[in-house]
Design an enzyme around this catalytic site. Sequence first.
Site, PDB file in Angstrom:
ATOM      1  N   GLU A  78       0.811  -1.220   0.000  1.00  0.00           N
ATOM      2  CA  GLU A  78       0.000   0.000   0.000  1.00  0.00           C
ATOM      3  C   GLU A  78       0.850   1.278   0.000  1.00  0.00           C
ATOM      4  O   GLU A  78       0.316   2.371  -0.164  1.00  0.00           O
ATOM      5  CB  GLU A  78      -0.982  -0.050   1.187  1.00  0.00           C
ATOM      6  CG  GLU A  78      -2.032  -1.146   0.977  1.00  0.00           C
ATOM      7  CD  GLU A  78      -2.720  -1.619   2.238  1.00  0.00           C
ATOM      8  OE1 GLU A  78      -2.016  -1.928   3.217  1.00  0.00           O
ATOM      9  OE2 GLU A  78      -3.958  -1.689   2.252  1.00  0.00           O
ATOM     10  N   ASP A 125     -11.035  -7.583  -2.506  1.00  0.00           N
ATOM     11  CA  ASP A 125     -11.825  -8.809  -2.323  1.00  0.00           C
ATOM     12  C   ASP A 125     -13.211  -8.365  -1.896  1.00  0.00           C
ATOM     13  O   ASP A 125     -13.418  -7.182  -1.627  1.00  0.00           O
ATOM     14  CB  ASP A 125     -11.189  -9.691  -1.241  1.00  0.00           C
ATOM     15  CG  ASP A 125     -11.135  -8.976   0.092  1.00  0.00           C
ATOM     16  OD1 ASP A 125     -12.078  -9.083   0.886  1.00  0.00           O
ATOM     17  OD2 ASP A 125     -10.146  -8.255   0.352  1.00  0.00           O
TER      18      ASP A 125
END
Length: 235
Positions: A12, A203
């Site tokens: 990230e 997800d």
Amino acid sequence: MRIGIIGPMDEEVSLLLSVIKDQRESEVGNHKYVEGTYLNHKVVLVKSGIGKVCAASAALVLILQFKVDAIINTGCAGGIGDGLKIGDIVLSTELAYHDFDLKIFGYKRGQVPSYEQCFKADMNLVNKAKDAADKLTAAGNFTPHVRLGTVLSGDQFIADKATCLAMKADFKNAQVTEMEGAAVAQVCEDFKVPCLVIRSVSDTAEGEAPEIFEKFVQLAADNSAKLLTALMAEL
Ligand code: ADE
């Protein structure tokens, strides 16, 4: 503007580390803070680690030690809003804890005493991020759909449809679930520092989520970071 950026995991922060110039690193507590520049901004980037305490600790250091004017939390999340696809992006309008529970004393789910149920993001940052996303999309090199909504945080990787449905029942505009954003927002609220959480869907927080997360974490993290760089061009 001096912008504090928090990403929980290596994936990230990696894209941002590759574009921040004049990097200087310092260690505070257990975290490395990378000061540098991006366009005309001073930035301070930290990989916070995973979870609410890690995120709150990093936010506090950014505010008290690095004196940032705003904090942006970037990363991936489990998508729970209807129609969200892998890679799509949610910009936080408000944020709440899904795992904080004093309902037995009359509070709402997630509500911390002396706070509202949800912490507010800075709508100027939200709107500028949406404008930046629209420009990227119009330029033809950015395919994720970008929407505004509620970000739910808790110290749990969610991989269960029933849990998602229960969260959506308690938080009407819940779009994504992750593990840091609301903690950043709470600290920012305490110190009146504008805050935005950008999360891209890795997800859908259902049964297959762990495997799907592993496959798409980098794609989602990069989508979020790309939008953040575009936002900084607008500030
Ligand atoms: N971050 C990415 N996916 C997540 C999930 N399903 N639950 C919590 N945090 C996440």
